[in-house]
Design a protein around this motif. Sequence first.
Motif, PDB file in Angstrom:
ATOM      1  N   THR A   1      35.790  41.387  33.461  1.00  0.00           N
ATOM      2  CA  THR A   1      36.016  40.360  34.476  1.00  0.00           C
ATOM      3  C   THR A   1      34.900  40.399  35.518  1.00  0.00           C
TER       4      THR A   1
ATOM      5  N   THR B   1      37.150  35.802  38.302  1.00  0.00           N
ATOM      6  CA  THR B   1      38.277  35.795  37.359  1.00  0.00           C
ATOM      7  C   THR B   1      39.614  35.841  38.075  1.00  0.00           C
ATOM      8  N   TYR B   2      39.797  36.833  38.956  1.00  0.00           N
ATOM      9  CA  TYR B   2      41.104  37.041  39.580  1.00  0.00           C
ATOM     10  C   TYR B   2      41.487  35.944  40.574  1.00  0.00           C
TER      11      TYR B   2
ATOM     12  N   ILE C   1      47.810  42.008  40.041  1.00  0.00           N
ATOM     13  CA  ILE C   1      46.433  41.517  40.163  1.00  0.00           C
ATOM     14  C   ILE C   1      45.735  42.214  41.334  1.00  0.00           C
TER      15      ILE C   1
ATOM     16  N   ILE D   1      42.238  44.223  41.135  1.00  0.00           N
ATOM     17  CA  ILE D   1      41.108  43.897  42.016  1.00  0.00           C
ATOM     18  C   ILE D   1      40.614  45.159  42.718  1.00  0.00           C
TER      19      ILE D   1
END
Length: 614
Positions: free
Chosen positions: A122, A126-127, A146, A150
């Motif tokens: 990622t 992406t997040y 998430i 991160i």
Amino acid sequence: MQVHSTKPQMSAPIRAPTWFSKRRLLEEKLQNLHKCKNLNQTKQLFAQIIKLDLQRDPYIAPKLISSLALCRQMGLAIKVFNDIQDPDVHLYNTLIKACVQNSLNAQAFRVFLDMQERGVFTDNFTYPFLLKACNGKNWFHLVQMIHALIYKCGYFGDIFVPNSLIDSYSKCGVVGVSLAKKLFMSMGERDIVSWNSMISGLVKGGELSDARRLFDEMPERDAVSWNTILDGYAKAGEMNLAFELFEKIPHRNIVSWSTMVWGYSKDGDMEMAKLLFDRMPAKTLVPWTIIISGYAEKGMAKEAARLYDQMEEAGLKPDDGTLISILAACADSGLLGLGMKVHASINKYRFKCNTNVCNALVDMYAKCGSLDNAMSVFNGMTKKDLVSWNAMLYGLAMHGQGEKALGLFSRMKDEGFGPDKYTFVGVLCACTHAGFIDKGVQYFYSMERDYGILPQVEHYGCMIDLLGRSGRLKEALRLVQSMPVEPNAIIWGTLLGACRKHNAVELADEVLDCLIRLKGSDPGNYTMLSNIFAATGDWNKVANVRLQMKKTGAQKPSGASSVEVDDEVHEFSVCDQLHPKSEQIYQMINTLGKDLKPVGHAAKVSAEIGEGVI
């Protein structure tokens, strides 16, 4: 000697080769392909891309997916993605974003899992794209997961990432707002988006004082900052605070003005709403829609119609949002005249009604009792959805057309539409108003058995009303006692109403005890029990109930009725003297009473003082 004069020859313009021009034109189109929302243009470019075998180009493929997503062609977008053998992180991010834009949230996470399985790492984009899919309390735990990923990947250095987290947490209810605050306070660097996201979250969570405190601490503010707090005050009905803030805004934009007009309209202060509307430096469809809908909701049909005409005279043609908002206001207030005016405007402009606009028309006509017009619009719809069927069915049910409503229900199923919980509210209401007791019971028990729909409190309410009206009170009580959820005051109130109708004194006493525990200060419940005792001649118990009601200190508010005359809604309550023509109205009522006596009609007087029924 002969002299020959020579004319200077004009050189022919140098023209680029045709292949070069076409290639350059294509490149120019491809440059902005990711912004293209026109499906025909996108398909033409798609055909050229395939012809040139460029669909797997790492520069073109993401742009093509983005354009197809904007055109709601996700099937084609996914096909383009699947044709690429080794998609990189940019291509994955593009498809995740496309899925979220088209509300395919589960699909977005499937793409993310595929990315993980293929070992594609990622990046900091992406997040945030995934977080856009997390909207509501049910997503809270996923947002936390998430957040952990991160943190593990170390993406907090890009301020865009924590800002996205704050925004997502803020949509997850009270607990989410609390975590958003913690994250905000821990941020070493904040930009204006960080502040605005946090303030917006606090406003959504109902923490207006904290939002204002944070707003006052902001190092700099933009239009979003001012409008977010303004919107919070307006939605909370704090119009004095909203006006104070509005006065301080350095540069008011259309959003600021529209928010104030909306706030005063919702607060019922149409005079102030109109004053601000008139002072607006520029007006778009939004403020016009707000002010017209505001007058319509208040039943002020003449003012709403006049403003609608003015909007058209100003050269503004209503869009879907305007039509739906005004028609919804007409439906709620019973303003058939204004609703028909809007419909006439649709026909005048040859407006291509989408399903949502047609649904609003059906709902408006049905709620205003104009069932023929509702059915005409409904039958003329080229594309119906479940909302269309439900609106028409419910309209027929509520106006005593039980057989037609149930016939429509059968037709709906024949045309391949499966019912939902709202459909069954309409079906059960139809059975109630038409007196189809056994059919209603069958439909109720078929909900879970045949359609997998668990009956909710509103369905139980319909059933208790159905059984209660027919005198099957013991059956109704058993149903209440078997409910999987705690019966609310509406359920018990419905049963008490049935007890009044059938003079079921003992059961009424029992039901009232349950109602008092839930809603002890509601005078209507005591009044109803008092009327039951009065109907059976038990005046001692009437006196006891009245005494009990007096101890609570509550007074039953007067009932009110409304009627539309000459595009204006008039409201009346018992012994009302507020109407400007009240004297003439009471003279007419007295005259009607005298005219009815010779034909043997006697007015009924209930046990409730002053509640005469003609």
